[in-house]
Design an enzyme around this catalytic site. Structure first.
Site, PDB file in Angstrom:
ATOM      1  N   GLU A 229       0.897  -1.073  -0.102  1.00  0.00           N
ATOM      2  CA  GLU A 229       0.114  -0.492   0.039  1.00  0.00           C
ATOM      3  C   GLU A 229       1.189   1.304  -0.080  1.00  0.00           C
ATOM      4  OE1 GLU A 229      -1.166   3.405   0.433  1.00  0.00           O
ATOM      5  OE2 GLU A 229      -2.454   2.618   2.896  1.00  0.00           O
ATOM      6  N   CYS A 263      -1.993   8.671   2.822  1.00  0.00           N
ATOM      7  CA  CYS A 263      -2.219   8.242   0.636  1.00  0.00           C
ATOM      8  C   CYS A 263      -3.338   8.490   0.208  1.00  0.00           C
ATOM      9  CB  CYS A 263      -1.672   6.206   1.147  1.00  0.00           C
ATOM     10  SG  CYS A 263      -2.855   5.673   2.648  1.00  0.00           S
TER      11      CYS A 263
END
Ligand code: NDP
Length: 456
Positions: A229, A263
């Site tokens: 990720e 993110c």
């Protein structure tokens, strides 16, 4: 080596920890690996789910202390840290409620007398985790991993060692046997040794593209599965017919929560030409009215520090390199003249494709504005990035918004909402944002042996 815990609001050194040498690491890994048979075979899923409920209780009992630690160590607002701990508790309850159906054997009709798919644990799973959500990111990896019957070992970011130790303590307090969740006090260069350990069967990494590539290449050689990720440069598309008030509020939260260090933060604001200048003016006003810098522990503070001075310096350098190439600062673009790592909320416009603002991830409180002539152009700009994590579209024309959402090259798209993660939905990216999924049934099944059993 020494790991330092530094309060980014004051630059005060809070604590120091010696990292382990290689021999200690090897000893701990071997010790941990001995626990796998007991946990995976002798501890029924029902008991693992009971422990999850206790984990949720411990998180809630200690919520204020844990939140204070998060705020002290990486600087986010205390209210955001409280919400982060609560989200971890919700995650535990989600898997406590649903792990049995998600991991149940699935009967398949074949010409056997009985055939089915079983979801079985693999072994030790390494989590390499970042500092931006120092509890949530770890729990998102560890909770499904241990609930599926694996053991979790953590290499946390070196600026949050106290959070790493507190996480280990939370598992212990909930009643997990030693070795189910273990914090490794190691440097990033020792991650290779952990990946190569025979007991390790998978690696989950959340962090930068650079760290992801490095870890995945070692794991690839060792033929061990990875879930990555990585970063994102999410689009926030505002069409001509959007509800402007809702979009401005979404922009404020989507870009600046966690001081932009997320993110799935909205990073590139792609505005329909027709509304773009009004949107920019309203966005600037909203920023000026909303943000008050101060102690992140104080509930009146809305502008917290970034987590580290080097991260602020890197962000500022990206802003300045874009300005040198012709980008215009609508507001911000400087470090606040006060103690700590405070960066002024910034809007950058007049962006061209040769600028860092177009091509790189801006991991902090900087909004990048692009203009689009029509919805198809907006979608083209949204996809003109190497990243593919998430994105959002704002419009009252839901059919057009949904078709743009589907066309976005991303792991998730949202209409009239900022991007967020939810334990019920899979989370992860495509392109350089990584691969694999966390959360939901998909996340739980990333680190299991999906085994076919066939009985004549
Ligand atoms: P890193 O990616 O460097 O750190 C994340 C984790 O990876 C940390 O535990 C780190 O350990 C570890 N790590 C770093 N390099 C290696 C390596 N070569 N081998 C093994 N492990 C490694 O993030 P930074 O803290 O330096 O932040 C830099 C950028 O990363 C941000 O600006 C942002 O773009 C991105 N990032 C993305 C996040 C996300 O949620 N996707 C979260 C945080 C950062 P150590 O701390 O010891 O270096």
């Amino acid at each position: 080596m020494v790991m330092q815990s530094i309060n980014p609001a004051t630059n005060e050194l809070l604590a120091e920890f010696d990292t382990w040498d290689d021999a200690t690491l090897d000893e701990v890994m071997t010790q941990v690996s001995y626990g796998f048979a007991d946990w995976s075979q002798l501890t029924p899923l029902e008991d693992r789910c009971l422990l999850l409920r206790r984990l949720a209780d411990v998180l809630r009992d200690d919520q204020d202390l844990l939140a204070e630690l998060i705020t002290l160590e990486m600087g986010k607002l205390y209210t955001e840290a409280m919400a982060e701990v609560e989200k971890c508790a919700v995650l535990c309850e989600f898997y406590a409620d649903h792990a049995d159906e998600m991991l149940a054997d699935e009967l398949v009709e074949t010409d056997a007398s009985k055939s089915y798919v079983a979801y079985l644990p693999l072994g030790v799973i390494l989590g390499v985790m970042p500092w931006n959500y120092p509890f949530w990111q770890v729990m998102r990896f560890a909770v499904p991993a241990v609930t599926a019957g694996n053991l979790a070992v953590l290499k946390h970011a070196s600026n949050v060692p106290q959070c790493a130790l507190a996480l280990e303590e939370v598992f212990r307090k909930a009643g997990y046997p030693d070795g189910i969740f273990t914090n490794l006090m190691i440097t990033s260069s020792q991650v290779e040794q952990v990946i190569r350990h025979p007991a390790v069967q998978g690696v989950a990494l959340t962090g930068s593209e650079t760290a992801g590539r490095k870890v995945a290449s070692i794991a690839g050689y060792e033929l061990k599965k990875t879930v990555l990720e990585l970063g994102g440069s999410d689009a926030f598309i505002v069409l001509e017919n959007a509800n402007m008030k809702a979009a401005i509020q979404g922009a404020l939260k989507g870009r600046f929560q966690n001081m932009g260090q997320s993110c799935i933060a909205a990073k590139r604001f792609i505005l329909d030409n027709y509304i773009s200048e009004d949107f920019i003016a309203d966005f600037k006003t909203a920023i000026e009215e909303h943000f008050v810098a101060g102690d992140p522990m104080d509930k009146n503070t809305t502008l917290a520090p970034m987590a580290r001075q080097d991260l602020l310096d890197e962000l500022h350098d990206q802003v300045m390199r874009s300005v040198e190439l012709g980008a215009e600062l609508v507001c911000g673009g400087y470090q606040l003249d006060r103690e700590g790592c405070y960066y002024a909320p910034t809007i950058l416009k007049n962006i061209t494709s040769n600028m860092p603002a177009f091509n790189e991830e801006f991991f902090g409180p900087v909004a990048i504005v692009l203009k689009a002539s029509e919805p198809a152009h907006a979608l083209g700009l949204a996809n003109a990035t190497d990243f593919g994590l998430a994105g959002s579209v704002w419009s009252d024309d839901l059919a057009t918004a949904e078709s743009i959402a589907i066309g976005m090259q991303s792991g998730a798209s949202f209409v009239n909402s900022i991007s967020f993660s939810d334990p019920r939905m899979p989370f992860g990216g495509i392109k350089n944002s990584g691969y694999g999924r966390e959360l939901s049934a998909e996340g739980l099944r990333e680190f299991v042996n999906i085994k076919s059993v066939w009985i004549k």
